[in-house]
Design a protein around this motif. Sequence first.
Motif, short mmCIF file in Angstrom:
data_model
loop_
_atom_site.label_atom_id
_atom_site.label_comp_id
_atom_site.label_asym_id
_atom_site.label_seq_id
_atom_site.Cartn_x
_atom_site.Cartn_y
_atom_site.Cartn_z
N SER A 34 25.26 26.58 116.17
CA SER A 34 26.90 26.45 115.36
C SER A 34 26.51 27.06 113.91
O SER A 34 25.47 27.08 113.46
N TRP A 35 27.52 27.30 113.16
CA TRP A 35 27.42 27.77 111.71
C TRP A 35 28.68 27.23 110.94
O TRP A 35 29.77 26.95 111.64
N ARG A 36 28.27 26.45 109.83
CA ARG A 36 29.46 26.09 108.81
C ARG A 36 29.91 27.14 108.15
O ARG A 36 28.99 27.72 106.92
N TRP A 77 31.99 27.30 105.72
CA TRP A 77 32.17 26.91 104.36
C TRP A 77 31.19 25.92 103.84
O TRP A 77 31.57 25.08 102.91
N ARG A 78 29.96 26.05 104.09
CA ARG A 78 28.95 24.97 103.80
C ARG A 78 28.70 25.13 102.30
O ARG A 78 27.94 24.17 101.82
N CYS A 99 36.49 21.05 104.29
CA CYS A 99 36.26 22.45 104.79
C CYS A 99 34.65 22.46 105.17
O CYS A 99 34.37 23.07 106.13
N LEU A 100 33.79 21.79 104.54
CA LEU A 100 32.38 21.72 104.64
C LEU A 100 32.10 21.30 106.17
O LEU A 100 30.75 21.63 106.52
N ASN A 101 32.99 20.37 106.67
CA ASN A 101 32.55 19.71 107.89
C ASN A 101 32.89 20.60 109.33
O ASN A 101 32.49 20.43 110.32
N TYR A 102 33.56 21.71 109.06
CA TYR A 102 33.93 22.65 110.17
C TYR A 102 32.83 23.51 110.57
O TYR A 102 32.07 23.92 109.68
N LYS A 103 32.91 23.61 111.99
CA LYS A 103 31.72 24.49 112.27
C LYS A 103 32.19 25.45 113.15
O LYS A 103 33.26 25.14 113.98
N ASN A 104 31.76 26.59 113.49
CA ASN A 104 31.85 27.67 114.42
C ASN A 104 30.97 27.39 115.67
O ASN A 104 29.72 27.41 115.27
N ARG A 133 42.08 24.07 109.70
CA ARG A 133 41.31 25.05 109.62
C ARG A 133 42.27 26.29 108.83
O ARG A 133 41.33 26.88 107.85
#
Length: 337
Positions: free
Chosen positions: A73-75, A77-78, A86-91, A279
Amino acid sequence: MGRRERQFSWGVMVIMLAVGACIMFFESSLQLHSSPEKRDIHNRELELLMDTLHSRVDRFPGDTLEVDETKPSWRPWRGDPQGSVCLNYKNRFGRGLTPVLLVSIPCSGSTWLRYLLEGATGFFTGSLYNDTLLYDAGFLGEKDGMHGGRTLVQRTHGTSFYLTDMHDLQDRYEHVDPDLPTILLLRDPARAIISYWKMFNLEGSNKHVEEIPESRFEGEDFRSFVAEMTLLWEELATDRLLWCRGPLHVIHYGDLVQDPMRELRQVLRFLRVPEDEGRLACVASHMRGSFKRNSSTHFDPFIMDEKLRFTNAVGRVNRLLRLLDYPLLSQDAGFSS
């Protein structure tokens, strides 16, 4: 009849339908000499074509639009401040996703559109090109190929990426599958050519965003590049408009810049992907992405003959867009002849 011949016959049929549309819309005098039965057949064929082109993606059985949480996975907006939602969302990758092509010539905004789509949906997007720079920047679907079923859309530039004499009709037809649902991203050819020439002349990790001296836009190498890319731009646009046998969504880069959230929502509807408002709010607050070049909109390196070529190419493509009931492309006023 072999597969290639059948495919090409379909392409010829679609071209004939488009030509038929031209006749019906602009050559009414010819219709006066045709029978009502023939006109009815042409009208039904045109309606079938239009209904197909303007439909939405029909997702394959089993494509439930679920991410695979066992894969990398990739964040996106890390870099957000600690505590931001937004920091917690992953692709992530998907499973058995329906293939959808994202077609454009290089430097038309496809990387930015991919960033917006990945942020809005949580699914990685794929590509034909295996660009290590994009992969390292978080586009993990970049190395996944075109047919794995793990990415939401798959980017291709058709034959335009190779800058060779690949103008053979059959080669162009076979290079981009006309049966697949397609997003056609169009940018004013003059602007796309300037951006592509910059990337073409740069190497290293910043080739997507760095500038080059204005002196590099002089000389015969640039003049040849402009002539070839103008031809390839028109070929790619007309090929997709004439040959697509599945749903086709046309998006203009200028419209995407003007109102990115509106255009993004329209793409999501075309893809039949539910709109995640959380999102989308994060996308709206992180609009830029990593690979948008800070370029002057006033730089004009083109001679009058090249501007005339742009105007004619855009005019021909706009005629097809108008016939097929898609929005028209606006040419940059500074580059009109």
